[in-house]
Design an enzyme around this catalytic site. Structure first.
Site, mmCIF file in Angstrom:
data_model
loop_
_atom_site.group_PDB
_atom_site.id
_atom_site.type_symbol
_atom_site.label_atom_id
_atom_site.label_comp_id
_atom_site.label_asym_id
_atom_site.label_seq_id
_atom_site.Cartn_x
_atom_site.Cartn_y
_atom_site.Cartn_z
ATOM 1 N N GLU A 1 -3.742 6.880 -49.911
ATOM 2 C CA GLU A 1 -2.415 6.361 -50.279
ATOM 3 C C GLU A 1 -2.590 4.961 -50.876
ATOM 4 O O GLU A 1 -3.145 4.069 -50.235
ATOM 5 C CB GLU A 1 -1.514 6.288 -49.051
ATOM 6 C CG GLU A 1 -0.120 5.826 -49.424
ATOM 7 C CD GLU A 1 0.818 5.715 -48.225
ATOM 8 O OE1 GLU A 1 0.401 5.175 -47.188
ATOM 9 O OE2 GLU A 1 1.972 6.165 -48.350
ATOM 10 N N CYS B 1 6.950 6.061 -49.660
ATOM 11 C CA CYS B 1 6.078 6.960 -48.898
ATOM 12 C C CYS B 1 5.922 8.300 -49.599
ATOM 13 O O CYS B 1 4.877 8.921 -49.506
ATOM 14 C CB CYS B 1 6.647 7.143 -47.500
ATOM 15 S SG CYS B 1 8.396 7.551 -47.504
ATOM 16 N N GLU C 1 7.190 8.388 -39.006
ATOM 17 C CA GLU C 1 7.327 8.651 -40.446
ATOM 18 C C GLU C 1 6.235 7.849 -41.125
ATOM 19 O O GLU C 1 6.310 6.616 -41.172
ATOM 20 C CB GLU C 1 8.702 8.186 -40.941
ATOM 21 C CG GLU C 1 9.861 8.965 -40.364
ATOM 22 C CD GLU C 1 9.857 10.420 -40.779
ATOM 23 O OE1 GLU C 1 9.182 10.781 -41.757
ATOM 24 O OE2 GLU C 1 10.525 11.198 -40.089
ATOM 25 N N LYS D 1 12.295 -3.910 -34.253
ATOM 26 C CA LYS D 1 11.438 -4.950 -34.832
ATOM 27 C C LYS D 1 11.262 -4.644 -36.313
ATOM 28 O O LYS D 1 10.548 -3.706 -36.692
ATOM 29 C CB LYS D 1 10.060 -4.990 -34.165
ATOM 30 C CG LYS D 1 9.302 -6.244 -34.609
ATOM 31 C CD LYS D 1 7.800 -6.107 -34.626
ATOM 32 C CE LYS D 1 7.227 -5.402 -35.817
ATOM 33 N NZ LYS D 1 7.315 -6.125 -37.097
#
Ligand code: NAD
Length: 494
Positions: free
Chosen positions: A396, A299, A265, A190
């Site tokens: 983040e 990331c 991840e 997906k």
């Protein structure tokens, strides 16, 4: 200058369909999701809004393919050849895929050409090589003194569900597809609802490259619908997820039902550490690229920049000078350095962090402003005089914002760098080789780069410590995560 449109695929040509068992099919509900170009806010395509019933169908097909002789009996060397064929197909269509990736994500096409595409090609080629080399061991058995012959087998984990994010959809999706297929698994993928187009084109190319129908199935949809259905599905043996830590934690809950294998991840808040003996001529550009590349939507963006006190002012000035020279613009313009952020929501989120940095007392040295009325452009943003208590230094941001923080010595640098819930990556700038490796050993991060940043290679394990994830991707370790080890032991004595 605009990219040459003669290579270009028309994104509207991509069908508003999922790929299930080699067939292109609309969502069973008939609903779709509009895909936007973040540079001008125009709708460029529609993809299906897949839900539970579409996932069920795809999982059934992936399971049947996994169990079929047609898939299981492909010789390992021939499975490797299929992966090599996919690598070649992607190479042949590199310009078209770069264009599509840039249009959909907003990223600079010049970087899609030299980063996203080569890493996609490389991972198929690298994993293709493993197909014929994925063997076991012959453990020497002491047990009760009788003679045994024992060996291990690396068997495919089964049917894999994969969920991908919007920043590097092609490359990160390929990490999962190439590894799963190399291990002999089948997959239901997906893609993110925000940037799904390159994944659909890649799936078409995989079929053209000779991948058997049903080995790779793509179901589009929202995370809370198709994504959750996939992660909860009782007939999925492993879920591999790349995305935010918040959603990663939900995936763990969803996976519990049948205790499927999980690889995560997740996010990061990676540090750059600049010692006063570093080559300061390199550091300005190096540290700026480490955070601003792909408009900070990476990331492992090094969004915390720790600088030793004696060179602090010089580094702040150098990073701000580099940031002010980056051209922010439409990703299709070949001189663009930073494209727009992926969506209005993301732009607003990042602007919220800029505001909080100002309110919490950091010094805004450069940037912080939206650019233009159309599209989600934002200046690269440099905060000095930041400290660990500020939101901009802890959370983040996933945008082009760096917080520059002073440290006095090696011990303090390590303490500050590790003072985060994340542990994805880090970089160190120094000319002192002993110090470089000493610090690298103390940092809680899955990847540490010395005098460089973002060196990602299919042969090098990638993944996070702490809340940056579970497990590793690519490399031998990443491939092993798509297998189960079985020990077979035979008694040889009469
Ligand atoms: P996200 O977590 O919002 O979405 C990622 C994917 O998960 C999308 O496909 C989304 O549809 C799906 N999803 C959302 N909610 C879900 C749910 N409840 N159940 C199942 N699936 C769901 O992340 P994003 O905004 O697309 O990407 C940015 C994040 O990804 C950042 O945190 C970034 O650090 C992380 N990321 C990590 C890596 C890495 O390798 N560690 C690489 C790229 C991005």
């Amino acid at each position: 200058m605009n990219a040459n449109p003669k290579h270009v695929a028309d994104p509207t040509r991509l069908r508003n369909q999922n790929l299930i068992g080699g067939q292109w099919k609309a969502a069973l509900s008939g609903q779709s999701i509009a895909v936007e170009n973040p540079a001008n806010e125009e709708i460029i395509a529609q993809v299906p809004r897949g839900q539970q019933e579409d996932i069920d169908e795809a999982v059934k097909v992936a399971r049947a393919t996994f169990e079929s002789a047609a898939w299981r009996k492909i010789r390992p060397i021939d499975r490797g050849r299929i992966l090599e064929n996919i690598a070649r197909k992607v190479e042949e269509h590199a310009e078209e895929l770069s264009w599509l990736e840039s249009l959909d994500t907003g990223k600079a096409i010049s970087f899609a050409r030299v980063i996203d595409l080569p890493s996609t090609v490389d991972v198929f080629r690298y994993m293709g090589g493993w197909c014929s080399k994925l063997g076991g061991t012959t453990p020497p058995i002491s047990f009760d003194g009788k003679e045994y012959h024992a060996y291990t087998r690396r068997e495919p984990v089964g049917v894999v569900g994969a969920i991908t994010p919007w920043n590097y959809p092609l490359a990160l999706g390929s990490w999962k597809i190439a590894s799963a297929l190399a291990a002999g698994c089948t997959m239901v993928l997906k893609p993110t609802e925000l940037t799904p187009l390159s994944t659909l084109r890649l799936a078409e190319l995989c079929l053209e490259a000779g991948l058997p129908e049903g080995a790779l199935n793509v179901v589009n949809g929202y995370g809370h619908e198709a994504g959750e259905a996939l992660a909860r599905h009782p007939d999925i043996d492993k879920i591999t997820f790349t995305g935010s830590t918040v959603v990663g934690k939900k995936i763990v809950e969803y996976a519990l039902g049948n205790m499927k294998r999980v690889t995560l991840e997740l996010g990061g808040k990676s540090p750059s550490i600049v010692f006063d003996d570093a080559d300061l001529d390199q550091v300005g550009l190096g540290a700026a690229l480490a955070v601003f590349f792909n408009s900070g939507q990476i990331c492992f963006a090094a969004s915390r920049l720790f600088v030793q006190a004696s060179v602090y002012d010089r580094v702040v000035e150098a990073v701000a000078a580099v940031a002010s020279q980056f051209k922010v613009g439409n990703g299709q313009d070949t001189d663009t350095m930073l494209g727009p952020l992926v969506s209005r929501k993301q732009q607003e989120r990042v602007l919220g962090y800029v505001q909080s940095g100002i309110e919490q007392g950091a010094s805004l040295i450069y940037g912080g402003q939206k650019i233009g009325d159309k599209g989600y452009f934002l200046q690269p943003t440099v905060f000095a005089d930041a400290d660990q208590s500020m939101k901009i230094a802890q959370e983040e941001i996933f945008g082009p914002v760096v917080s520059i923080i002073r440290f006095k010595d090696e011990v303090e640098a390590i303490r500050l760098a590790n003072d985060t819930t994340y542990g994805l990556a880090a970089n160190i700038w120094t000319r002192d080789i002993k110090k470089a490796h000493r610090v690298a050993h103390r940092l809680q991060a899955g990847s540490v780069w010395i005098n460089c940043h973002g060196v990602i290679d299919p042969a090098a394990p990638f993944g996070g410590f702490k809340q940056s994830g579970w497990g590793r991707e690519v490399s031998e370790e990443g491939l092993a995560a798509y297998t189960e080890i079985k020990t077979v032991c035979a008694l040889l004595d009469d």
